[in-house]
Design a protein around this motif. Structure first.
Motif, mmCIF file in Angstrom:
data_model
loop_
_atom_site.group_PDB
_atom_site.id
_atom_site.type_symbol
_atom_site.label_atom_id
_atom_site.label_comp_id
_atom_site.label_asym_id
_atom_site.label_seq_id
_atom_site.Cartn_x
_atom_site.Cartn_y
_atom_site.Cartn_z
ATOM 1 N N GLN A 194 -13.065 13.158 -9.718
ATOM 2 C CA GLN A 194 -13.630 12.121 -10.586
ATOM 3 C C GLN A 194 -14.228 10.989 -9.754
ATOM 4 O OE1 GLN A 194 -10.111 11.366 -12.924
ATOM 5 N NE2 GLN A 194 -10.852 12.585 -14.650
ATOM 6 N N ARG A 242 -18.087 10.156 -10.063
ATOM 7 C CA ARG A 242 -18.358 8.933 -10.828
ATOM 8 C C ARG A 242 -18.682 7.739 -9.950
ATOM 9 N NH1 ARG A 242 -18.167 9.376 -16.473
ATOM 10 N NH2 ARG A 242 -17.152 11.371 -16.920
ATOM 11 N N LEU A 295 -1.346 4.328 -1.094
ATOM 12 C CA LEU A 295 -2.613 4.209 -0.372
ATOM 13 C C LEU A 295 -2.369 4.462 1.106
ATOM 14 C CD1 LEU A 295 -4.201 1.124 -2.165
ATOM 15 C CD2 LEU A 295 -4.842 3.519 -2.377
ATOM 16 N N ASN A 344 2.018 2.116 -3.462
ATOM 17 C CA ASN A 344 1.006 2.733 -4.330
ATOM 18 C C ASN A 344 0.366 3.953 -3.669
ATOM 19 O OD1 ASN A 344 -0.025 2.689 -6.858
ATOM 20 N ND2 ASN A 344 -1.797 1.440 -6.351
ATOM 21 N N VAL A 383 -12.385 7.786 -18.099
ATOM 22 C CA VAL A 383 -12.411 8.924 -17.178
ATOM 23 C C VAL A 383 -11.004 9.382 -16.805
ATOM 24 C CG1 VAL A 383 -13.131 9.715 -14.889
ATOM 25 C CG2 VAL A 383 -14.678 8.320 -16.277
ATOM 26 N N ALA A 384 -10.179 8.440 -16.356
ATOM 27 C CA ALA A 384 -8.867 8.847 -15.853
ATOM 28 C C ALA A 384 -7.902 9.210 -16.986
ATOM 29 C CB ALA A 384 -8.272 7.731 -14.989
ATOM 30 N N ARG A 385 -8.044 8.551 -18.139
ATOM 31 C CA ARG A 385 -7.078 8.789 -19.222
ATOM 32 C C ARG A 385 -7.709 9.426 -20.454
ATOM 33 N NH1 ARG A 385 -5.818 4.862 -16.078
ATOM 34 N NH2 ARG A 385 -3.687 4.449 -15.388
ATOM 35 N N LYS A 386 -8.981 9.794 -20.345
ATOM 36 C CA LYS A 386 -9.682 10.524 -21.412
ATOM 37 C C LYS A 386 -9.641 9.819 -22.763
ATOM 38 C CE LYS A 386 -10.192 13.981 -18.509
ATOM 39 N NZ LYS A 386 -11.333 13.732 -17.624
ATOM 40 N N ARG A 422 0.822 -1.216 0.000
ATOM 41 C CA ARG A 422 0.000 0.000 0.000
ATOM 42 C C ARG A 422 0.857 1.268 0.000
ATOM 43 N NH1 ARG A 422 -5.402 -0.365 1.327
ATOM 44 N NH2 ARG A 422 -5.312 1.546 2.547
ATOM 45 N N ARG A 455 0.679 6.539 -10.190
ATOM 46 C CA ARG A 455 -0.386 5.533 -10.073
ATOM 47 C C ARG A 455 -0.878 5.084 -11.443
ATOM 48 N NH1 ARG A 455 -3.657 8.147 -5.373
ATOM 49 N NH2 ARG A 455 -2.993 6.941 -3.571
ATOM 50 N N LYS A 456 -0.802 6.000 -12.416
ATOM 51 C CA LYS A 456 -1.269 5.630 -13.749
ATOM 52 C C LYS A 456 -0.347 4.605 -14.412
ATOM 53 C CE LYS A 456 -4.218 9.527 -14.740
ATOM 54 N NZ LYS A 456 -4.337 10.887 -15.239
ATOM 55 N N ASN A 487 -0.488 10.880 -8.602
ATOM 56 C CA ASN A 487 -1.460 10.546 -9.640
ATOM 57 C C ASN A 487 -0.767 10.040 -10.901
ATOM 58 O OD1 ASN A 487 -3.644 11.554 -11.906
ATOM 59 N ND2 ASN A 487 -4.580 10.863 -9.991
ATOM 60 N N PHE A 518 -3.587 -2.051 -9.094
ATOM 61 C CA PHE A 518 -3.684 -2.668 -7.771
ATOM 62 C C PHE A 518 -4.894 -3.601 -7.747
ATOM 63 C CE2 PHE A 518 -3.938 -2.992 -3.213
ATOM 64 C CZ PHE A 518 -2.683 -2.623 -2.724
ATOM 65 N N ILE A 520 -13.394 2.338 -17.017
ATOM 66 C CA ILE A 520 -13.453 3.678 -16.408
ATOM 67 C C ILE A 520 -12.053 4.284 -16.226
ATOM 68 C CG2 ILE A 520 -13.501 2.924 -13.976
ATOM 69 C CD1 ILE A 520 -15.559 5.236 -13.529
ATOM 70 N N GLY A 521 -11.067 3.429 -15.983
ATOM 71 C CA GLY A 521 -9.694 3.931 -15.861
ATOM 72 C C GLY A 521 -9.183 4.516 -17.169
ATOM 73 N N TYR A 571 -8.623 5.633 -6.939
ATOM 74 C CA TYR A 571 -7.258 6.166 -7.052
ATOM 75 C C TYR A 571 -6.382 5.221 -7.866
ATOM 76 C CZ TYR A 571 -7.839 9.892 -3.574
ATOM 77 O OH TYR A 571 -8.218 11.033 -2.914
ATOM 78 N N CYS A 572 -6.556 3.922 -7.613
ATOM 79 C CA CYS A 572 -5.669 2.945 -8.247
ATOM 80 C C CYS A 572 -5.891 2.825 -9.756
ATOM 81 C CB CYS A 572 -5.804 1.580 -7.576
ATOM 82 S SG CYS A 572 -5.018 1.558 -5.955
ATOM 83 N N VAL A 573 -7.089 3.160 -10.246
ATOM 84 C CA VAL A 573 -7.246 3.160 -11.710
ATOM 85 C C VAL A 573 -6.860 4.521 -12.296
ATOM 86 C CG1 VAL A 573 -9.018 1.367 -11.693
ATOM 87 C CG2 VAL A 573 -9.704 3.768 -11.768
ATOM 88 N N GLY A 574 -6.392 5.424 -11.445
ATOM 89 C CA GLY A 574 -5.839 6.690 -11.936
ATOM 90 C C GLY A 574 -6.789 7.875 -11.882
ATOM 91 N N MET A 575 -7.947 7.699 -11.224
ATOM 92 C CA MET A 575 -8.897 8.818 -11.183
ATOM 93 C C MET A 575 -8.473 9.842 -10.131
ATOM 94 S SD MET A 575 -12.755 7.456 -11.756
ATOM 95 C CE MET A 575 -12.759 5.840 -11.034
ATOM 96 N N SER A 576 -8.906 11.089 -10.353
ATOM 97 C CA SER A 576 -8.642 12.141 -9.380
ATOM 98 C C SER A 576 -9.738 12.108 -8.317
ATOM 99 C CB SER A 576 -8.635 13.503 -10.062
ATOM 100 O OG SER A 576 -9.944 13.798 -10.517
ATOM 101 N N GLU A 628 -10.320 3.965 -2.770
ATOM 102 C CA GLU A 628 -8.963 3.481 -3.036
ATOM 103 C C GLU A 628 -8.863 2.884 -4.431
ATOM 104 O OE1 GLU A 628 -7.881 0.814 0.114
ATOM 105 O OE2 GLU A 628 -7.390 2.462 1.482
ATOM 106 N N ARG A 642 -9.635 -5.121 -14.965
ATOM 107 C CA ARG A 642 -9.582 -3.671 -14.752
ATOM 108 C C ARG A 642 -8.130 -3.214 -14.586
ATOM 109 N NH1 ARG A 642 -12.640 -1.217 -9.535
ATOM 110 N NH2 ARG A 642 -11.073 -2.419 -8.419
#
Lengths: 246, 230
Positions: free
Chosen positions: B143, B147, A50, A48, A107-110, A45, A79-80, A76, A84, A103-104, B135-140, B132, A152
């Motif tokens: 977000q 979401r 956490l 990463n 949303v996170a990577r557009k 943890r 983490r990308k 951030n 985990f 969603i990763g 965060y681990c999939v890279g979201m802020s 958690e 995922r």
């Protein structure tokens, strides 16, 4: 690829990590073993973010970061590059299996939705759950949820995947399906760090084993050497107890 | 004897006539005023509630204290008094509001304060692991909130939120006190003309009952649908 140096972490008065040094190379499959409370989950943890380590250094792809002072932006970004897998899956309960996987990306990577879905479907196929893509987590068994969680993790093409006791919450008959997915990944050359109690997995799939005890790494070796000729007394004891239980 | 029956019959006839004549006169303000007042106030209250819940959950400095203060004031004072302060009180400060917008403001703020607590409780019930994993999939953080956390929390908060909607339908009758011509005010006017309070107040009560029964049915159907996802 990823090195951590001298990680310390306490929860109140309890020292959980007492200076851990540890390197992950590309393609490594590392099993982290040790009894409960030895700090192995906390180590994962901290790597990463956490948990925030009290001190320590993390070097990722030649970039060095102070674990205590690292900025949100860097967290951030790092983490990308990682993924985990949790003991209790933590699939997003409001999303379908496919949405969980994409969603990763969206949303996170557009990433655009269509490309993301193509990747998502490919990953679900890889873990054998293409036919469950529109199911919500509560409609899946524990083993299926954990396989979606692995899909995922894979979707974002991470450089390393951390697994935190991925089979500990599963019924015994469901453990096999998750381990076999992980075995396939290892064979494909995915870099993995797996905190586990599954000695068979550690012995047959992992290339390296780290044995933790009381917040420190007691023994670190190739999997073969570790199981054939453990060096430390405590390691031998641990292996004897676990083997006896099995 | 015969006279008694004739009298009674005439009396009943009169009541029946008043009942049906009045139905439209009460029901129309219900559709035109009570329902819009409820729906507009409830929509605004949801926005207020989500905002007040989120600033507390995310521990936003200053704003979370303002949210606490707002909830404290609103929940600790009577709705009727709040209506009077805004409608009859504010003109002293030069703020003159029409009855309808004044009612919207008060009902939105009032319902918003109660719903903020419902939504906050629901947000806090979202397991930490969900965040958690986000965060681990890279979201802020934002977000993850919009979401993952909020969609799950609103689902949990659905039953208490429907309850507050149903309460609001009935509470709008208080707006009669600040001259909003909603269902209850309309009824009072007919009572003043016909002097049949028992009949007419039961009639308006029945119409409120119809509105609330429909809402309860809708709530049940939606809850069943949402439960399928839990």
């Amino acid at each position: 690829m990823l090195t951590v140096k001298d990680i310390h972490k306490s929860f109140g008065d309890l020292q959980v990590l007492k200076g851990i040094d540890f390197t992950i190379n590309k393609g490594d499959v590392i099993a982290v073993l040790g009894s409960s409370g030895s700090g192995k989950t906390t180590l994962l943890r901290c790597m990463n973010f956490l948990e925030k380590a009290d001190s320590g250094v993390l070097i990722f792809d030649d970039e060095e970061f102070d674990l205590h002072k690292i900025r949100k932006k860097d967290i951030n970004r790092l983490r990308k590059k990682t993924a985990f897998v949790f003991q209790n899956y933590n699939l997003f309960r409001n999303l379908t299996a496919l949405q969980n996987v994409t969603i990763g990306l969206t949303v996170a990577r557009k990433m655009d939705k269509k490309t993301a879905e193509e990747i998502g479907l490919k990953m679900l196929d890889k873990v054998g759950l293409l036919d469950r893509k529109d199911h919500y987590p509560n409609e899946l068994s524990g083993g299926q949820q954990q396989r979606v969680a692995i899909a995922r993790a894979l979707a974002t093409s991470p450089e390393v995947i951390f697994f935190d006791e991925p089979t500990s919450a599963l019924d015994p008959e469901l453990i096999g399906e998750v381990l076999s997915v992980m075995k396939d990944l290892a064979e494909e050359g995915m870099t993995m760090v797996v905190v586990t109690h599954e000695l068979n997995f550690a012995a047959n799939v992992a290339k390296k084993v780290i044995f933790m005890e009381d917040g420190q790494i007691l023994e670190s070796n190739t999997a073969e050497e570790f199981f054939k000729s453990p060096k430390e007394e405590r390691t031998k004891e641990f292996l004897a107890i676990i083997n006896h239980d099995n | 004897m015969a006279e008694f029956f004739v009298n009674t019959l005439q009396f009943s006839e009169r009541l029946v006539t008043i009942f049906f004549d009045s139905f439209g006169k009460i029901f129309v303000p219900g559709i035109k005023v009570t329902i819009p007042l409820t729906l507009i106030s409830f929509s605004i209250s949801l926005v207020i509630a989500v905002f007040a819940a989120l600033v507390q959950y995310a521990r936003v400095p200053v704003l979370r204290h303002i949210a606490r203060f707002y909830i404290w004031i609103v929940r600790g004072t009577p709705l009727l008094v709040q209506l009077f302060v805004i409608f009859f009180g504010l003109p002293s400060l030069g703020v003159l509001l029409n009855p309808f917008p004044a009612a919207i403001i008060v009902f939105s703020l009032n319902t918003g304060a109660y719903d903020a607590e419902n939504i906050r409780a629901a947000i806090e019930a979202v397991p930490k692991g969900q965040i958690e994993a986000g965060y681990c999939v890279g979201m802020s953080y934002m977000q993850i909130i919009f979401r993952i956390v909020l969609p799950q929390a609103l689902r949990t908060a659905f039953p208490p939120l429907s309850n507050s909607l149903i309460s609001l339908v009935k509470d709008t009758s208080l707006a009669a006190n600040i001259t909003v011509v909603e269902m209850f005010m309309a009824t009072q006017r007919i009572v003043a003309r016909t002097y049949e309070p028992l009949l007419l107040y039961i009639e308006v009560a029945l119409i409120y009952l119809i509105f609330c029964t429909i809402l309860t049915k809708v709530q049940t159907v939606w809850e069943r649908r949402l439960r399928a996802l839990d």
